[in-house]
Scaffold this active site. Structure first.
Site, mmCIF file in Angstrom:
data_model
loop_
_atom_site.group_PDB
_atom_site.id
_atom_site.type_symbol
_atom_site.label_atom_id
_atom_site.label_comp_id
_atom_site.label_asym_id
_atom_site.label_seq_id
_atom_site.Cartn_x
_atom_site.Cartn_y
_atom_site.Cartn_z
ATOM 1 N N ARG A 1 42.309 34.882 48.561
ATOM 2 C CA ARG A 1 42.352 36.348 48.627
ATOM 3 C C ARG A 1 41.117 36.837 49.368
ATOM 4 N NH1 ARG A 1 43.041 40.708 43.664
ATOM 5 N NH2 ARG A 1 41.328 39.525 42.746
ATOM 6 N N ASP B 1 36.135 41.627 35.829
ATOM 7 C CA ASP B 1 35.851 41.541 37.259
ATOM 8 C C ASP B 1 35.743 42.959 37.783
ATOM 9 O OD1 ASP B 1 38.458 42.488 37.466
ATOM 10 O OD2 ASP B 1 39.247 40.677 38.421
#
Length: 530
Positions: free
Chosen positions: A164, A445
């Site tokens: 990603r 996160d």
């Protein structure tokens, strides 16, 4: 190095050899070509985001597009997935840190998504070391020795690797061309693709990606054009690159068919990026006092707006022959408290059961210790490699109103303080180069931290009262921050506190909680990293 692309600005001595190998003149020329060919369109699309946000600020709500109704009404399917991507029932995600890469590839899941975005603090060292780790992993040469002397190496059957890159909104300031800093998306994609496509081809695999933060099908079209260009550049067959698009913004939820259509030669599905999606719900409607969300713990997947989002994603993907991937449960194993650990594992199991019964073809975990829990659930209820061709569930079509239903819940003092604590602890860790942090037995996160700081702004901006009747305002936020800092000073001592970055994190959180709404905490903090 190529004179056309000046990089890096400040090479780190500990990674000078890696920079030289990874950023060869040919790799830098490829990144330059990507930026020159696609950089202007990227800037144009970011401008369209701002224009659309102004429409929302002025009261408009998103809806399914009339101009693309023909795409939704017509019959078409994405390209069939390659054999190694038919079964993706459990995927593990995490930053491309060397030890994490080895453990994730060895963990027995089906896929590891190496994340340069939400779970990685984009220091130059992290970006370069991450690219080096992925290259060595693809060459089957990666190893790691811990400070205690423990050896880590790949086993004989590592899982499939996805990458990603960072979102379109981010720059990579250490890599510049004549127009300034290049797109972080194009840098991450270009460096990985150029260094790895040949070794992957020789092994019968290919470059696989997750596309983050899409807000429209036009942005998906840009990525599809990038993939086409890269394939043509090195002579790969069209459709060799495959990508799963994360549906993690409210606007993308209204364009799922269109996103799959734009990526149809390269698509291997859509993913429910639930945490960014909740953040997007707050952000896009930040000008509306009627869109105030309850505390984070109450915004669960059984809330109607999230359940509708899941149902629409699964229905859309399966109609088009694509994987419908589930999202991340934030729980992690808890070693020092067996009872709390059992409760956490049970929550994960229930979440994965919800996903497989809804029709998802796979799910995410954040820790190797949760792979078996998720795998057991999907093995029991999904005997085939996926559920793409199972008979469609009969139900009413998902409407715009379904996707925009305001969730019910509470705003408690504990919920308020948790948002302050999580924001401060995550910001401090991110500033130290760590983008994936266990806090209160959950893996935080950037996406989850965005929810916490955005809720503080929303509650402050609209003068919300917690359930005990007290007003959430700037003074209350400041007092909570100061209380947290005082506790941290006692915990760490003066010396430890001085070495940490909590004071700077406190400044940033106060800024993010007041004034105008800031779009991404990562862009606000990026200047602190270099």
């Amino acid at each position: 190095m190529s004179s056309a692309l000046a990089t890096p600005i400040r090479p780190t001595s500990s990674h000078a050899d890696q920079e030289y190998k990874l950023l060869s003149p040919s790799v830098l020329d490829f990144v330059r070509e990507l930026d020159l060919k696609f950089g202007a369109e990227r800037v144009n699309l970011l401008s369209k985001r701002k224009a659309r946000q102004m429409e929302f600020d002025n009261g408009k709500l998103p809806d399914f597009l009339e101009s693309t109704a023909w795409i939704r009404a017509s019959e078409w399917r994405v390209a069939p997935p390659p054999a190694e991507l038919l079964d993706r029932r459990v995927e593990i995600t995490g930053p491309p840190e060397r030890k994490m890469v080895i453990n994730a590839l060895n963990c027995g899941a089906k896929v590891f998504m190496a994340d340069f975005e939400d779970s990685s603090s984009p220091t130059w060292e992290n970006c370069i070391a991450g690219q080096q780790s992925l290259y060595e992993a693809n060459c089957r040469q990666i190893s790691f020795t811990s400070p205690e002397g423990k050896q880590y190496r790949l086993n004989d059957q590592p899982v499939v690797l996805f990458v990603r890159p960072r979102g379109l909104h981010m720059d990579e300031v250490h890599c510049k061309d004549c127009h300034g800093a290049v797109s972080a998306s194009l840098f991450d994609f270009g460096v990985y693709f150029a260094n790895n496509y040949e070794v992957l081809r020789q092994r019968g695999s290919a470059p696989y990606f997750y596309i983050p933060k899409l807000e429209s099908h036009e942005e998906a079209r840009l990525w599809n054009n990038i993939f086409n260009f890269a394939e043509d550049k090195v002579g790969l067959k069209r459709g060799t690159i495959r990508a799963t698009a994360l549906i993690e913004t409210i606007t993308a939820a209204f364009e799922m068919d269109e996103i799959l259509y734009e990526l149809r030669e390269h698509s291997v599905g859509l993913n429910c990026g639930r945490w960014d999606y909740i953040f997007s719900f707050i952000k896009k409607f930040s000008a509306r006092p009627d869109f105030i969300l309850p505390q984070r713990g109450d915004v669960t997947m059984d809330q109607p707006f999230l359940a509708s989002y899941v149902r629409l994603l699964i229905d859309t993907c399966h109609r088009r022959g694509a994987h419908a991937m589930g999202g991340m449960a934030a729980q992690i194993p808890i070693k020092n408290d067996p009872e709390v650990n059992r409760e956490a594992i049970d929550r994960v199991r229930k979440d994965k059961l919800r996903e497989v019964m809804a029709g998802h073809d796979g799910t995410w975990v954040a820790h190797p210790g949760l792979v078996s829990t998720a795998m057991d659930v999907f093995n029991e209820y999904m005997p085939g490699p996926n559920q793409i061709d199972r008979p469609a569930t009969k139900h009413e079509p998902v409407t715009a109103a379904d996707l925009l239903t305001i969730p019910n819940g509470h705003i408690t003092d504990l919920g308020f303080r948790r948002n302050v604590d999580i924001s401060l602890m995550y910001l401090e860790s991110w500033l130290r180069g760590q983008g994936c942090v266990p806090i209160y037995n959950l893996m935080e996160d950037a996406a989850t931290a965005e929810i916490s700081r955005a809720q503080l702004w929303q509650w402050n901006h609209y003068g919300v009262h917690t359930d005990d009747g007290r007003l959430v305002d700037t003074e209350r936020i400041r007092a909570a921050i100061q209380s947290f800092l005082a506790d941290k000073k006692k915990e760490l001592g003066d010396g430890g506190f001085a070495k940490a970055k909590f004071s700077r994190a406190a400044e940033i959180l106060l800024m993010l909680s007041t004034g105008s709404f800031r779009e991404f905490l990562t862009t606000e903090l990026y200047g602190d990293l270099h």
